[in-house]
Enzyme design. Structure first.
Site, PDB file in Angstrom:
ATOM      1  N   LYS A 129       0.865  -1.160  -0.045  1.00 21.79           N
ATOM      2  CA  LYS A 129      -0.123  -0.126   0.104  1.00 21.79           C
ATOM      3  C   LYS A 129       0.783   1.151  -0.007  1.00 21.79           C
ATOM      4  O   LYS A 129       1.630   1.636   1.005  1.00 21.79           O
ATOM      5  CB  LYS A 129      -1.056   0.015   1.279  1.00 21.79           C
ATOM      6  CG  LYS A 129      -1.907   1.117   1.125  1.00 21.79           C
ATOM      7  CD  LYS A 129      -2.685   1.587   2.354  1.00 21.79           C
ATOM      8  CE  LYS A 129      -1.937   2.958   2.810  1.00 21.79           C
ATOM      9  NZ  LYS A 129      -1.915   4.112   1.843  1.00 21.79           N
TER      10      LYS A 129
ATOM     11  N   GLY B 177       6.580   5.258   8.253  1.00 18.78           N
ATOM     12  CA  GLY B 177       5.738   6.326   8.427  1.00 18.78           C
ATOM     13  C   GLY B 177       5.592   7.252   9.837  1.00 18.78           C
ATOM     14  O   GLY B 177       6.810   7.007  10.567  1.00 18.78           O
TER      15      GLY B 177
ATOM     16  N   GLY C  99       2.363   4.376  13.293  1.00 24.06           N
ATOM     17  CA  GLY C  99       3.155   3.042  13.656  1.00 24.06           C
ATOM     18  C   GLY C  99       2.944   2.367  14.992  1.00 24.06           C
ATOM     19  O   GLY C  99       2.446   1.179  15.013  1.00 24.06           O
TER      20      GLY C  99
ATOM     21  N   GLU D 170       9.331   1.225  10.787  1.00 23.00           N
ATOM     22  CA  GLU D 170      10.628   2.362  10.607  1.00 23.00           C
ATOM     23  C   GLU D 170       9.907   3.803  10.742  1.00 23.00           C
ATOM     24  O   GLU D 170       8.928   3.945   9.780  1.00 23.00           O
ATOM     25  CB  GLU D 170      11.174   2.643   9.041  1.00 23.00           C
ATOM     26  CG  GLU D 170      11.786   1.057   8.681  1.00 23.00           C
ATOM     27  CD  GLU D 170      13.213   0.735   9.648  1.00 23.00           C
ATOM     28  OE1 GLU D 170      13.673   2.005  10.173  1.00 23.00           O
ATOM     29  OE2 GLU D 170      13.638  -0.200   9.693  1.00 23.00           O
TER      30      GLU D 170
ATOM     31  N   CYS E 106      13.375  10.981   7.254  1.00 25.15           N
ATOM     32  CA  CYS E 106      13.437  10.245   8.947  1.00 25.15           C
ATOM     33  C   CYS E 106      14.850  10.301   9.314  1.00 25.15           C
ATOM     34  O   CYS E 106      15.028  10.524  10.456  1.00 25.15           O
ATOM     35  CB  CYS E 106      12.675   8.851   8.910  1.00 25.15           C
ATOM     36  SG  CYS E 106      13.248   7.740   7.592  1.00 25.15           S
TER      37      CYS E 106
ATOM     38  N   GLU F 239       9.601  15.992  15.571  1.00 25.14           N
ATOM     39  CA  GLU F 239      10.136  15.789  14.090  1.00 25.14           C
ATOM     40  C   GLU F 239       9.524  16.826  13.228  1.00 25.14           C
ATOM     41  O   GLU F 239       8.257  16.783  13.117  1.00 25.14           O
ATOM     42  CB  GLU F 239       9.817  14.399  13.817  1.00 25.14           C
ATOM     43  CG  GLU F 239      10.279  14.178  12.271  1.00 25.14           C
ATOM     44  CD  GLU F 239       9.974  12.712  11.959  1.00 25.14           C
ATOM     45  OE1 GLU F 239       8.652  12.100  11.988  1.00 25.14           O
ATOM     46  OE2 GLU F 239      10.984  12.191  11.249  1.00 25.14           O
TER      47      GLU F 239
HETATM   48  P1  NDP Z   1       1.610   8.527   7.949  1.00 30.55           P
HETATM   49  O1  NDP Z   1       2.273   7.800   9.122  1.00 30.55           O
HETATM   50  O2  NDP Z   1       0.009   8.938   8.296  1.00 30.55           O
HETATM   51  O3  NDP Z   1       1.673   7.751   6.642  1.00 30.55           O
HETATM   52  C1  NDP Z   1       2.493   6.386   6.277  1.00 30.55           C
HETATM   53  C2  NDP Z   1       1.650   5.381   5.553  1.00 30.55           C
HETATM   54  O4  NDP Z   1       0.522   4.852   6.498  1.00 30.55           O
HETATM   55  C3  NDP Z   1       0.638   5.855   4.410  1.00 30.55           C
HETATM   56  O5  NDP Z   1       0.824   4.877   3.402  1.00 30.55           O
HETATM   57  C4  NDP Z   1      -0.544   6.126   5.089  1.00 30.55           C
HETATM   58  O6  NDP Z   1      -1.772   5.923   4.058  1.00 30.55           O
HETATM   59  C5  NDP Z   1      -0.650   4.845   5.955  1.00 30.55           C
HETATM   60  N1  NDP Z   1      -1.674   4.781   7.077  1.00 30.55           N
HETATM   61  C6  NDP Z   1      -2.109   6.154   7.615  1.00 30.55           C
HETATM   62  N2  NDP Z   1      -2.861   5.926   8.482  1.00 30.55           N
HETATM   63  C7  NDP Z   1      -2.958   4.283   8.811  1.00 30.55           C
HETATM   64  C8  NDP Z   1      -3.506   3.653   9.762  1.00 30.55           C
HETATM   65  N3  NDP Z   1      -4.490   3.653  10.594  1.00 30.55           N
HETATM   66  N4  NDP Z   1      -3.186   2.247   9.506  1.00 30.55           N
HETATM   67  C9  NDP Z   1      -2.316   1.733   8.406  1.00 30.55           C
HETATM   68  N5  NDP Z   1      -1.639   2.640   7.652  1.00 30.55           N
HETATM   69  C10 NDP Z   1      -1.899   3.873   7.569  1.00 30.55           C
HETATM   70  O7  NDP Z   1       2.512   9.656   7.764  1.00 30.55           O
HETATM   71  P2  NDP Z   1       1.793  11.084   7.030  1.00 30.55           P
HETATM   72  O8  NDP Z   1       1.871  10.799   5.589  1.00 30.55           O
HETATM   73  O9  NDP Z   1       0.741  11.694   7.467  1.00 30.55           O
HETATM   74  O10 NDP Z   1       3.053  12.212   7.621  1.00 30.55           O
HETATM   75  C11 NDP Z   1       2.748  12.635   9.014  1.00 30.55           C
HETATM   76  C12 NDP Z   1       4.375  12.863   9.628  1.00 30.55           C
HETATM   77  O11 NDP Z   1       4.896  11.598   9.757  1.00 30.55           O
HETATM   78  C13 NDP Z   1       5.091  13.405   8.661  1.00 30.55           C
HETATM   79  O12 NDP Z   1       5.048  14.714   8.940  1.00 30.55           O
HETATM   80  C14 NDP Z   1       6.571  13.107   9.404  1.00 30.55           C
HETATM   81  O13 NDP Z   1       6.760  13.600  10.587  1.00 30.55           O
HETATM   82  C15 NDP Z   1       6.082  11.682   9.571  1.00 30.55           C
HETATM   83  N6  NDP Z   1       6.568  10.554   8.467  1.00 30.55           N
HETATM   84  C16 NDP Z   1       7.725   9.929   8.712  1.00 30.55           C
HETATM   85  C17 NDP Z   1       8.026   9.105   7.570  1.00 30.55           C
HETATM   86  C18 NDP Z   1       9.568   8.312   7.786  1.00 30.55           C
HETATM   87  O14 NDP Z   1       9.997   8.037   6.854  1.00 30.55           O
HETATM   88  N7  NDP Z   1       9.761   7.692   9.095  1.00 30.55           N
HETATM   89  C19 NDP Z   1       7.469   9.100   6.407  1.00 30.55           C
HETATM   90  C20 NDP Z   1       6.386   9.764   6.375  1.00 30.55           C
HETATM   91  C21 NDP Z   1       6.205  10.672   7.347  1.00 30.55           C
HETATM   92  P3  NDP Z   1      -2.288   7.146   3.297  1.00 30.55           P
HETATM   93  O15 NDP Z   1      -1.430   8.439   3.546  1.00 30.55           O
HETATM   94  O16 NDP Z   1      -2.379   7.051   1.870  1.00 30.55           O
HETATM   95  O17 NDP Z   1      -3.526   7.590   4.030  1.00 30.55           O
END
Ligand code: NDP
Length: 454
Positions: A153, A206, A211, A228, A262, A355
């Site tokens: 996904k 994410g 997480g 991660e 990250c 962050e």
């Molecule tokens: P998210 O953690 O919300 O998204 C990461 C992934 O998880 C996306 O594919 C998202 O889907 C999916 N997701 C969202 N909610 C759920 C859930 N309840 N169950 C399972 N999967 C889910 O990150 P954001 O895009 O909202 O970013 C927010 C903040 O997160 C950033 O500002 C940053 O601080 C951090 N981040 C950290 C990352 C890293 O590399 N460690 C990467 C991205 C974000 P969808 O977006 O399609 O709804």
């Protein structure tokens, strides 16, 4: 439902696609489940050959994939090419893995004891928008190499290269159903995958907040989980470092990918006695950064991913932390944000603790090794970090005391295909890349064969 994908540099529509819901997520899991017995039975050599063929096919499409990723994620084209190169290398590396999934023989009484590394079954891989295809490849390649089938996904903001991966994989000979991409929202499709009874493992990259929810949902059926998550990494610059080199390297260690990384070294800890010369050098480099059109070959920093994310990033400038200097950014359409250095600031300020995931760096002064270590570890995160010093013994002494998963000495690199990547503390669970990733996509099975009548 239709999903509209926006190009962050122009705010224009890049693509419209069908948006999946829970039903499509279930169908993808069912396809992956049906494909599992066939895929695990493919000989290790043939599994490796198919993954190698996929690496070649991706390599042949590298420029097109880089252009697509650059436009969809707003990343400079040079960076996008580098990332697609890593995607190819990741598949190539894990193409060698199926024949190297070795077990042990263990001396026991009365027979022979041996271990096998078995695939888990259907694995759900949930990836973010900052390095869309790169992070997907870190999960897909070892998962497939180990004999699992996959539901991937991508983030709804950046689904385009994942769909290309699926298309290219099938054309390269990956059997139907082994890799299934589902484009739908995290709150429906993502949640369904993390609680689906037929999913054996979830690998997630994410935010730490999501997480945590993934881990909670997966706990109900004791799914394997690797995470991660976020970071607030420190780059420690000691007075005996090559200050010019450290200051030249610091900007892109925070502002690369517009800070949406990250691993960003977003806390720059500088020994007080060299603060002034360091800041002067840093300013020179930050003011020279080229922020602009991701498709321009000279661009170093693109836009942020979305308007709402830009608002979140900008909120860190309204807390009163002192702005030391700012670079420039284009006007007009596009989610631009000028690279900004805050400092010197206190390690308790919000900008120094949370962050930001945008192009804002915090400079925090320290005095002596002990304070540097204390400040660097004073965070809920522990993903990456750097140590800048000419004293080799100090570098290794400090490295051993930092609670972080990935460290560089006199460098800011974090990620290599062949070495483990992952976090301490709330930055995650498990390791990606290198041989370590394979441990998270297999179970150890122990088999005892009696050779003597007991
Ligand atoms: P998210 O953690 O919300 O998204 C990461 C992934 O998880 C996306 O594919 C998202 O889907 C999916 N997701 C969202 N909610 C759920 C859930 N309840 N169950 C399972 N999967 C889910 O990150 P954001 O895009 O909202 O970013 C927010 C903040 O997160 C950033 O500002 C940053 O601080 C951090 N981040 C950290 C990352 C890293 O590399 N460690 C990467 C991205 C974000 P969808 O977006 O399609 O709804």
């Amino acid at each position: 439902m239709t999903l509209t994908v926006i190009e962050p540099a122009t705010e224009l529509v890049l693509a419209e696609l069908p948006q999946a819901g829970v039903e499509q997520a279930d169908a993808a899991v069912a396809r992956a489940k049906a494909a599992f017995p066939g895929w695990r039975a493919v000989t290790p050599r043939d599994r490796g050959r198919i993954l190698g063929g996929l690496a070649d096919a991706l390599d042949a499409q590298l420029e097109a994939l880089a252009q697509l990723e650059a436009r969809n994620a707003g990343k400079p084209i040079g960076d996008a090419r580098g990332e697609m190169g890593m995607v190819v290398e990741t598949f190539r590396y894990y193409a060698g893995a199926p024949e190297r999934l070795l077990g042990d023989t263990i001396p026991v009484a009365g027979g022979i004891d041996m271990t096998f590394r078995e695939p888990l079954g259907v694995v759900a891989l949930i990836v973010p928008w900052n390095f869309p295809l790169t992070i997907a490849s870190w999960k897909v390649a070892p998962a497939l190499a180990a004999g699992n089938t996959v539901v991937l996904k991508p983030a709804e903001l950046t689904p385009l290269t994942a769909l290309e991966l699926e298309r290219i994989a099938v054309a390269a000979g990956l059997p139907e159903g082994v890799l299934n991409v589902v484009v739908g929202p995290g709150r429906t499709v993502g949640e369904r995958l993390t609680s689906h009874p037929d999913v054996a493992k979830v690998a997630f990259t994410g935010s730490t907040e999501v997480g945590r929810r993934v881990a909670e949902a997966a706990a109900a059926s004791i799914k394997r989980v690797t995470l991660e998550l976020g970071g607030k990494s420190a780059s420690i610059v000691f007075a005996d470092a090559d200050i010019e080199r450290a200051a030249a390297a610091a900007p892109m260690a925070v502002f690369g990918n517009a800070g949406q990384d990250c691993c960003a070294r977003s806390r720059i800890l500088v020994e007080r006695s060299v603060l002034d010369p360091f800041m002067a050098e840093l300013e020179r480099h930050v003011l020279a950064l080229r922020v602009g059109d991701p498709l321009d070959e000279d661009t170093e920093i693109g836009p942020l991913i979305s308007s709402s994310h830009r608002e979140t990033v900008a909120s860190f400038l309204s807390d009163g932390a002192p702005v030391a200097f700012r670079g420039s950014a284009p006007e007009g359409p596009g989610y631009w944000f000028a690279p900004t250095v805050l400092g010197p600031i206190d390690s308790q300020d919000r900008a120094a603790r949370e962050e930001i995931f945008g192009p804002i760096a915090c400079v925090i002064p320290f005095t002596g090794e002990e304070e540097a270590i204390r400040l660097a570890n004073d965070t809920i995160y522990g993903l990456s970090g750097s140590i800048w010093t000419r004293d080799g013994a100090r570098a290794l002494r400090v490295a051993r005391l930092l609670d972080t998963g990935v460290l560089s000495i006199n460098s800011n690199t974090s990620v290599r295909v062949t070495t483990p990547f992952g976090g301490f503390k709330q930055s995650g669970v498990g390791r990606e890349l290198g041989p370590h990733a394979l441990e998270h996509y297999t179970e150890v099975k122990n088999v005892y064969y009696a050779t003597e009548a007991s």
